[in-house]
Design a protein around this motif. Structure first.
Motif, PDB file in Angstrom:
ATOM      1  N   PHE A   1       0.893  -1.159   0.000  1.00  0.00           N
ATOM      2  CA  PHE A   1       0.000   0.000   0.000  1.00  0.00           C
ATOM      3  C   PHE A   1       0.930   1.206   0.000  1.00  0.00           C
ATOM      4  O   PHE A   1       1.499   1.544   1.037  1.00  0.00           O
TER       5      PHE A   1
ATOM      6  N   LEU B   1       4.272   1.097   2.036  1.00  0.00           N
ATOM      7  CA  LEU B   1       4.187   0.029   3.037  1.00  0.00           C
ATOM      8  C   LEU B   1       3.972  -1.351   2.398  1.00  0.00           C
ATOM      9  O   LEU B   1       3.049  -1.529   1.613  1.00  0.00           O
TER      10      LEU B   1
ATOM     11  N   GLN C   1     -13.520 -10.008  10.139  1.00  0.00           N
ATOM     12  CA  GLN C   1     -13.208  -9.607  11.517  1.00  0.00           C
ATOM     13  C   GLN C   1     -14.401  -8.926  12.193  1.00  0.00           C
ATOM     14  O   GLN C   1     -14.676  -9.152  13.357  1.00  0.00           O
TER      15      GLN C   1
ATOM     16  N   PRO D   1       0.619 -10.066  15.651  1.00  0.00           N
ATOM     17  CA  PRO D   1       0.010  -8.933  16.348  1.00  0.00           C
ATOM     18  C   PRO D   1      -0.792  -8.054  15.389  1.00  0.00           C
ATOM     19  O   PRO D   1      -0.778  -8.276  14.172  1.00  0.00           O
ATOM     20  N   ASN D   2      -1.455  -7.029  15.923  1.00  0.00           N
ATOM     21  CA  ASN D   2      -2.197  -6.092  15.077  1.00  0.00           C
ATOM     22  C   ASN D   2      -1.259  -5.521  14.011  1.00  0.00           C
ATOM     23  O   ASN D   2      -0.122  -5.166  14.309  1.00  0.00           O
ATOM     24  N   GLY D   3      -1.764  -5.439  12.796  1.00  0.00           N
ATOM     25  CA  GLY D   3      -0.989  -4.808  11.728  1.00  0.00           C
ATOM     26  C   GLY D   3       0.087  -5.693  11.122  1.00  0.00           C
ATOM     27  O   GLY D   3       0.908  -5.233  10.325  1.00  0.00           O
ATOM     28  N   SER D   4       0.103  -6.978  11.458  1.00  0.00           N
ATOM     29  CA  SER D   4       1.174  -7.850  10.941  1.00  0.00           C
ATOM     30  C   SER D   4       0.872  -8.349   9.524  1.00  0.00           C
ATOM     31  O   SER D   4       1.713  -8.998   8.909  1.00  0.00           O
ATOM     32  N   GLY D   5      -0.325  -8.091   9.023  1.00  0.00           N
ATOM     33  CA  GLY D   5      -0.635  -8.445   7.633  1.00  0.00           C
ATOM     34  C   GLY D   5      -1.583  -9.621   7.477  1.00  0.00           C
ATOM     35  O   GLY D   5      -1.810 -10.100   6.364  1.00  0.00           O
ATOM     36  N   LYS D   6      -2.191 -10.068   8.579  1.00  0.00           N
ATOM     37  CA  LYS D   6      -3.062 -11.249   8.523  1.00  0.00           C
ATOM     38  C   LYS D   6      -4.274 -11.009   7.610  1.00  0.00           C
ATOM     39  O   LYS D   6      -4.554 -11.808   6.724  1.00  0.00           O
ATOM     40  N   THR D   7      -4.979  -9.898   7.849  1.00  0.00           N
ATOM     41  CA  THR D   7      -6.187  -9.619   7.046  1.00  0.00           C
ATOM     42  C   THR D   7      -5.823  -9.410   5.581  1.00  0.00           C
ATOM     43  O   THR D   7      -6.508  -9.916   4.681  1.00  0.00           O
ATOM     44  N   THR D   8      -4.754  -8.689   5.334  1.00  0.00           N
ATOM     45  CA  THR D   8      -4.336  -8.441   3.950  1.00  0.00           C
ATOM     46  C   THR D   8      -4.021  -9.763   3.250  1.00  0.00           C
ATOM     47  O   THR D   8      -4.435  -9.989   2.109  1.00  0.00           O
TER      48      THR D   8
ATOM     49  N   ALA E   1       2.469  -4.442   3.271  1.00  0.00           N
ATOM     50  CA  ALA E   1       1.601  -5.039   4.310  1.00  0.00           C
ATOM     51  C   ALA E   1       1.850  -6.537   4.386  1.00  0.00           C
ATOM     52  O   ALA E   1       1.774  -7.136   5.465  1.00  0.00           O
TER      53      ALA E   1
ATOM     54  N   GLU F   1      -9.722 -13.520  12.740  1.00  0.00           N
ATOM     55  CA  GLU F   1      -9.866 -13.235  14.181  1.00  0.00           C
ATOM     56  C   GLU F   1     -11.310 -13.460  14.653  1.00  0.00           C
ATOM     57  O   GLU F   1     -11.961 -12.541  15.151  1.00  0.00           O
TER      58      GLU F   1
HETATM   59  N1  LIG Z   1      -6.373  -0.551   2.321  1.00  0.00           N
HETATM   60  C1  LIG Z   1      -5.251  -0.227   2.976  1.00  0.00           C
HETATM   61  N2  LIG Z   1      -4.595   0.915   2.683  1.00  0.00           N
HETATM   62  C2  LIG Z   1      -3.443   1.246   3.315  1.00  0.00           C
HETATM   63  N3  LIG Z   1      -2.858   0.484   4.283  1.00  0.00           N
HETATM   64  C3  LIG Z   1      -3.477  -0.655   4.613  1.00  0.00           C
HETATM   65  C4  LIG Z   1      -4.699  -1.076   3.988  1.00  0.00           C
HETATM   66  N4  LIG Z   1      -5.059  -2.274   4.530  1.00  0.00           N
HETATM   67  C5  LIG Z   1      -4.127  -2.578   5.452  1.00  0.00           C
HETATM   68  N5  LIG Z   1      -3.180  -1.616   5.499  1.00  0.00           N
HETATM   69  C6  LIG Z   1      -1.990  -1.610   6.371  1.00  0.00           C
HETATM   70  O1  LIG Z   1      -1.320  -2.852   6.207  1.00  0.00           O
HETATM   71  C7  LIG Z   1      -0.794  -3.316   7.447  1.00  0.00           C
HETATM   72  C8  LIG Z   1      -1.328  -4.706   7.726  1.00  0.00           C
HETATM   73  O2  LIG Z   1      -2.719  -4.610   8.026  1.00  0.00           O
HETATM   74  P1  LIG Z   1      -3.641  -5.894   8.266  1.00  0.00           P
HETATM   75  O3  LIG Z   1      -5.022  -5.385   8.505  1.00  0.00           O
HETATM   76  O4  LIG Z   1      -3.432  -6.841   7.153  1.00  0.00           O
HETATM   77  O5  LIG Z   1      -3.015  -6.501   9.594  1.00  0.00           O
HETATM   78  P2  LIG Z   1      -3.644  -7.517  10.628  1.00  0.00           P
HETATM   79  O6  LIG Z   1      -2.530  -8.403  11.046  1.00  0.00           O
HETATM   80  O7  LIG Z   1      -4.852  -8.137  10.049  1.00  0.00           O
HETATM   81  O8  LIG Z   1      -4.029  -6.553  11.820  1.00  0.00           O
HETATM   82  P3  LIG Z   1      -5.293  -6.618  12.822  1.00  0.00           P
HETATM   83  O9  LIG Z   1      -5.031  -7.731  13.757  1.00  0.00           O
HETATM   84  O10 LIG Z   1      -5.257  -5.281  13.496  1.00  0.00           O
HETATM   85  O11 LIG Z   1      -6.498  -6.809  11.963  1.00  0.00           O
HETATM   86  C9  LIG Z   1      -1.195  -2.278   8.488  1.00  0.00           C
HETATM   87  O12 LIG Z   1      -0.103  -1.413   8.689  1.00  0.00           O
HETATM   88  C10 LIG Z   1      -2.356  -1.555   7.854  1.00  0.00           C
HETATM   89  O13 LIG Z   1      -2.448  -0.224   8.303  1.00  0.00           O
END
Ligand SMILES: Nc1ncnc2c1ncn2[C@@H]1O[C@H](COP(=O)(O)OP(=O)(O)OP(=O)(O)O)[C@@H](O)[C@H]1O
Length: 310
Positions: free
Chosen positions: A15, A18, A85, A39-46, A20, A162
Motif C-alpha cells: 500500500f 508500506l 473480523q 500482532p495487530n498490523g502484521s498483515g493477517k487480514t491483507t 503489508a 480473528e
Molecule cells: N487498504 C489499505 N490501505 C493502506 N494500508 C493498509 C490497507 N489495509 C491494510 N493496510 C496496512 O497494512 C498493514 C497490515 O494490516 P492488516 O489489517 O493486514 O493486519 P492484521 O494483522 O490483520 O491486523 P489486525 O489484527 O489489526 O487486523 C497495516 O499497517 C495496515 O495499516
C-alpha cells in the motif's frame, strides 16, 4: 482433492510505501486447520483478502483449491466461506432472515434453504433465537450466526479472520469444537488470531510479523526447534534480576509472570538450569525450574519482540 488447499509463492501486497505482506510463501494442507498468528498490523487480514481473491496481490503467485488468483477469483467464490473480523450480517434482520438472505445469494431453492437453515440453527445452538434480531444478540451468539452464514453453502475452504476476538473463553472453546467438527467433515480452515492458546490448537501455523513470515510448522515442532529453552525463576527482586539477565548474550528474553521470571536461554547453553543457578546475578533465586515452551516463547524468539520491548 489436491494435497495443498492453498499454495502461495512470494505473495506481496504493497500500500504505497508500506509492504503489508512481503514475499509470503505458504502451503496449507487440505483438510487441516492452519493458523496465522501475529500482532495487530502484521498483515493477517491483507493476506487473507488476497487468498480469497478479494484483493489483488502486488506480486507473487497464488493457487487456491487449484484455481489461480486473481484470474479465477470468480470461480473460487462459491467454494469458500469467509468470516470477516467485523460482524458483517444485518443487525435489523432476524437470525432466520439473515440466513435466508445468504441462501438466496447462493441461489438455494426455497425447500433446500429451509432444510439447510434448520440444520445450521441446530448445529450452532440458534434454534431458540431464530426470530431474534441479530443486533440484539450477544457476542458469542453473533459469532455462531456468522459461522452458520459462512458455512451455509458447505464450502470446502473456510477463512476466519480473528473470529473469537469478541467472545469469552467458554464461547471460544465451544467455537473451536465446532471448527474441529467442520475439519473432521473435510473442510480446510485458515484462521487468523493473536491469541497464543488459540494458535496452539491449529495443526500448523505461520507466525507473521510486520508483513513477513517468521516461522511456520506444527506448533509442537515450532516449540521444539525455537533455539532456546525455558527456565522459570523465583527470587526476591525480579525486576532487578530481569535487567541483570537481559544484559547477558545467552539470555534471549526475560519476562515477569506474577511471582516468577520466565527466562529464555539460547540453546547453545547445554544445561540452562544449572547455568542460571551458577550465575552471581541469580544467587538470590529461591527456585529454578525448566518448563515447557509456549507459542509465546516461539513468537518472542523468532520476532525479537523481547529485546525491542526492553
Ligand atoms: N487498504 C489499505 N490501505 C493502506 N494500508 C493498509 C490497507 N489495509 C491494510 N493496510 C496496512 O497494512 C498493514 C497490515 O494490516 P492488516 O489489517 O493486514 O493486519 P492484521 O494483522 O490483520 O491486523 P489486525 O489484527 O489489526 O487486523 C497495516 O499497517 C495496515 O495499516
Amino acid at each position: 482433492m489436491t494435497q495443498w488447499a492453498i499454495e502461495a509463492t512470494a505473495l506481496t501486497r504493497r500500500f504505497g510505501e508500506l509492504a503489508a505482506v512481503s514475499s509470503l510463501d505458504l502451503q496449507v494442507p487440505s483438510g487441516s486447520i492452519y493458523g496465522f498468528l501475529g500482532p495487530n498490523g502484521s498483515g493477517k487480514t491483507t493476506a487473507i483478502r488476497m487468498l480469497t481473491g478479494l484483493l489483488k496481490p502486488s506480486d507473487g503467485h497464488v493457487s487456491v483449491l487449484g484455481l489461480s488468483l486473481p484470474q479465477e477469483a470468480e470461480a473460487l467464490k462459491r467454494q469458500i466461506g469467509y468470516m470477516t473480523q467485523r460482524f458483517s450480517l444485518y443487525e435489523d434482520l432476524t437470525v432466520w432472515e439473515n440466513l435466508q438472505f445468504v441462501a438466496r445469494i447462493y441461489s438455494l431453492g426455497f425447500r433446500e434453504a429451509r432444510k439447510r437453515i434448520q440444520q445450521l440453527l441446530s448445529t450452532y445452538g440458534l434454534e431458540a433465537l431464530a426470530r431474534q434480531r441479530a443486533g440484539s444478540m450477544s457476542g458469542g451468539q453473533r459469532q455462531r450466526l456468522a459461522l452458520a452464514a459462512a458455512t451455509l453453502h458447505n464450502p470446502s475452504l473456510l477463512f476466519l479472520d480473528e473470529p473469537t476476538s469478541a467472545v469469552d473463553p467458554q464461547n471460544r472453546r465451544d467455537f473451536w469444537e465446532q471448527l474441529f467438527d467442520l475439519c473432521d467433515r473435510g473442510t480446510t480452515i485458515l484462521v487468523s488470531t493473536h491469541y497464543m492458546d488459540e494458535a496452539e490448537r491449529c495443526h500448523r501455523l505461520a507466525i507473521l510479523d510486520s508483513g513477513q513470515k517468521r516461522a511456520d510448522g506444527p506448533p509442537e515442532v515450532l516449540m521444539a526447534t525455537m533455539g532456546a529453552r525455558v527456565v522459570e525463576l523465583e527470587a526476591p527482586d525480579l525486576r532487578q534480576l530481569k535487567q541483570d539477565l537481559l544484559g547477558l548474550p545467552e539470555v534471549v528474553s526475560a519476562a515477569q509472570l506474577g511471582a516468577r521470571l520466565r527466562v529464555l536461554v539460547d540453546d547453545r547453553v547445554e544445561r540452562p538450569q544449572q547455568w542460571l543457578a551458577g550465575l552471581p546475578q541469580a544467587r538470590m533465586a529461591t527456585s529454578l525450574e525448566a518448563v515447557r515452551p509456549s507459542l509465546e516463547d516461539v513468537f518472542v524468539t523468532c520476532t525479537g519482540a523481547a529485546r525491542e520491548g526492553q
